[in-house]
Each structure stands twice: as structure tokens, then as C-alpha cells.
Design a protein around this motif. Structure first.
Motif, mmCIF file in Angstrom:
data_model
loop_
_atom_site.group_PDB
_atom_site.id
_atom_site.type_symbol
_atom_site.label_atom_id
_atom_site.label_comp_id
_atom_site.label_asym_id
_atom_site.label_seq_id
_atom_site.Cartn_x
_atom_site.Cartn_y
_atom_site.Cartn_z
ATOM 1 N N HIS A 162 -52.385 68.345 -32.640
ATOM 2 C CA HIS A 162 -53.543 68.486 -33.566
ATOM 3 C C HIS A 162 -53.065 69.210 -34.984
ATOM 4 C CE1 HIS A 162 -53.798 72.279 -31.578
ATOM 5 N NE2 HIS A 162 -54.408 72.892 -32.645
ATOM 6 N N PHE B 176 -51.216 66.632 -36.732
ATOM 7 C CA PHE B 176 -52.066 65.532 -37.545
ATOM 8 C C PHE B 176 -52.543 66.167 -38.747
ATOM 9 C CE2 PHE B 176 -52.478 63.334 -33.322
ATOM 10 C CZ PHE B 176 -52.134 62.038 -33.818
ATOM 11 N N TYR C 133 -61.512 66.315 -36.088
ATOM 12 C CA TYR C 133 -60.542 65.155 -35.694
ATOM 13 C C TYR C 133 -61.106 64.624 -34.407
ATOM 14 C CZ TYR C 133 -57.154 67.067 -39.081
ATOM 15 O OH TYR C 133 -56.734 67.464 -40.075
ATOM 16 N N ASP C 134 -60.928 63.344 -34.365
ATOM 17 C CA ASP C 134 -61.247 62.855 -32.809
ATOM 18 C C ASP C 134 -60.130 62.026 -32.362
ATOM 19 O OD1 ASP C 134 -62.674 61.481 -30.752
ATOM 20 O OD2 ASP C 134 -63.583 59.826 -32.130
ATOM 21 N N PHE C 135 -59.450 62.656 -31.336
ATOM 22 C CA PHE C 135 -58.174 62.037 -30.752
ATOM 23 C C PHE C 135 -58.593 61.314 -29.687
ATOM 24 C CE2 PHE C 135 -57.775 66.439 -32.254
ATOM 25 C CZ PHE C 135 -56.458 66.511 -32.977
ATOM 26 N N ARG C 136 -57.927 60.014 -29.698
ATOM 27 C CA ARG C 136 -58.067 58.873 -28.916
ATOM 28 C C ARG C 136 -57.079 58.532 -28.032
ATOM 29 N NH1 ARG C 136 -61.463 54.736 -33.016
ATOM 30 N NH2 ARG C 136 -62.944 56.140 -33.683
ATOM 31 N N TYR D 215 -54.905 56.279 -32.886
ATOM 32 C CA TYR D 215 -54.471 57.334 -32.560
ATOM 33 C C TYR D 215 -55.457 58.571 -32.616
ATOM 34 C CZ TYR D 215 -49.584 55.865 -32.594
ATOM 35 O OH TYR D 215 -48.410 55.150 -32.561
ATOM 36 N N THR D 216 -55.995 58.522 -33.957
ATOM 37 C CA THR D 216 -56.809 59.612 -33.971
ATOM 38 C C THR D 216 -57.889 59.121 -35.416
ATOM 39 O OG1 THR D 216 -55.435 61.138 -33.253
ATOM 40 C CG2 THR D 216 -56.977 62.124 -34.924
ATOM 41 N N THR D 217 -59.001 59.876 -35.582
ATOM 42 C CA THR D 217 -59.735 59.791 -36.897
ATOM 43 C C THR D 217 -60.042 60.834 -37.236
ATOM 44 O OG1 THR D 217 -61.695 59.480 -35.525
ATOM 45 C CG2 THR D 217 -60.762 57.395 -36.482
ATOM 46 N N ALA D 218 -60.202 61.201 -38.491
ATOM 47 C CA ALA D 218 -60.340 62.722 -39.012
ATOM 48 C C ALA D 218 -61.191 62.651 -40.444
ATOM 49 C CB ALA D 218 -58.882 63.371 -39.221
#
Length: 154
Positions: free
Chosen positions: A41, A44, A80-83, A121-124
Motif C-alpha cells: 500500500h 501504491f 485506497y481500495d485494493f482488489r 489492481y487498486t483504485t484510489a
């Protein structure tokens, strides 16, 4: 100047159904991974900041020249939203868009995308506040505001 032919641009501008965006592409190396072999994180957050700075350096050099001299852009908050995990060797796109523009602050969104599969992968999101050199909130400079509005999600 970063727009000179011998240096070239690192990122690129694009457009889709949501509007304009800026893409910064990075190959994940060991330097970006943690003990588990994935992007952490913290990394990112670093990549988000780097993409933001490269956009300003490449496409808004006059704003970059003013930063630190007449105003500051300070991160107020980040989420952050980790996918899914991103691993060593993968090619990642960091896609930036403007989500909101206020009087003294704006919100930038990022999607961290697998360049081959297009999986996210992730949105932020980051809320950035414009301040004077003492840290007091001030109106976003007009040139920056106009660019941010061009990149606002439709």
C-alpha cells in the motif's frame, strides 16, 4: 524542459467515455515489491504521487515552476481500495482523473491497471489542498483549475 525531443514524455494523455485522463506506465521491479513479492500500500501511494507530479512536470511546466515559490499543493487525505495483487515484472498503468474541483481543494482519482489484462489492481482517491507558503488554504491557481476541470469525470 521535459517536452524536449531528446527527453520525451513519460506519461500520455488519453480520452474515453468518462473524459480525459493521464496514464503513467511503470514496470514493477523488485524496488516496488515487499517481502511477499507484491506491491504494498505504501508503494501504491508513492506511485500515485509520482504520476501526479509527472503530469504537472510534463503538461503544466509553468505550474511546476510556481510550486514552492507562490503556492503549495498538499495532500489532505488519501484512500485506497485494493482488489488484487500486482507482482514483480507486471506492467502497470496508473490512470489519473479529476473527480472534484472546489475553491481551495480538488480530488484526484487513480486506477492502477494491469496493462495486459486491463484488470484493476487498486483504485484510489486523494484530496489535495492549495495553500500559500505558510500552509493557509488559498484559491486554486486559475491555470491549474482550468486544467483540472478539463480532466473532470463526466
Amino acid at each position: 524542459m521535459s517536452n524536449s525531443p531528446e527527453i520525451g514524455l513519460i506519461g500520455k494523455i488519453g480520452r474515453d467515455e468518462k473524459g480525459l485522463f493521464y496514464d503513467y506506465i511503470v514496470r514493477i521491479t523488485l524496488a516496488e515489491t515487499n517481502i511477499e513479492g507484491t506491491v504494498s500500500h505504501d508503494e501504491f501511494g508513492r506511485l500515485f504521487g509520482k504520476a501526479r507530479e509527472l503530469f504537472i512536470l510534463e503538461y503544466l511546466p509553468e505550474i511546476a515552476a510556481e510550486m514552492g515559490k507562490t503556492f503549495l499543493l498538499q495532500t489532505r487525505s488519501a484512500s485506497y481500495d485494493f482488489r488484487r495483487n500486482c507482482r514483480f515484472g507486471e506492467l502497470m498503468i496508473v490512470r489519473l482523473r479529476t473527480l472534484r474541483v472546489g475553491n481551495t481543494s480538488f480530488e484526484i482519482g487513480a486506477e492502477f491497471i494491469n496493462a495486459q489484462t486491463k484488470e484493476i489492481y487498486t483504485t484510489a482517491k486523494q484530496v489535495i489542498i492549495s495553500t500559500d507558503l505558510k500552509g493557509v488554504p488559498m484559491k486554486i491557481p486559475d491555470r491549474l483549475r482550468n486544467i483540472l476541470l478539463e480532466y473532470l469525470i463526466k
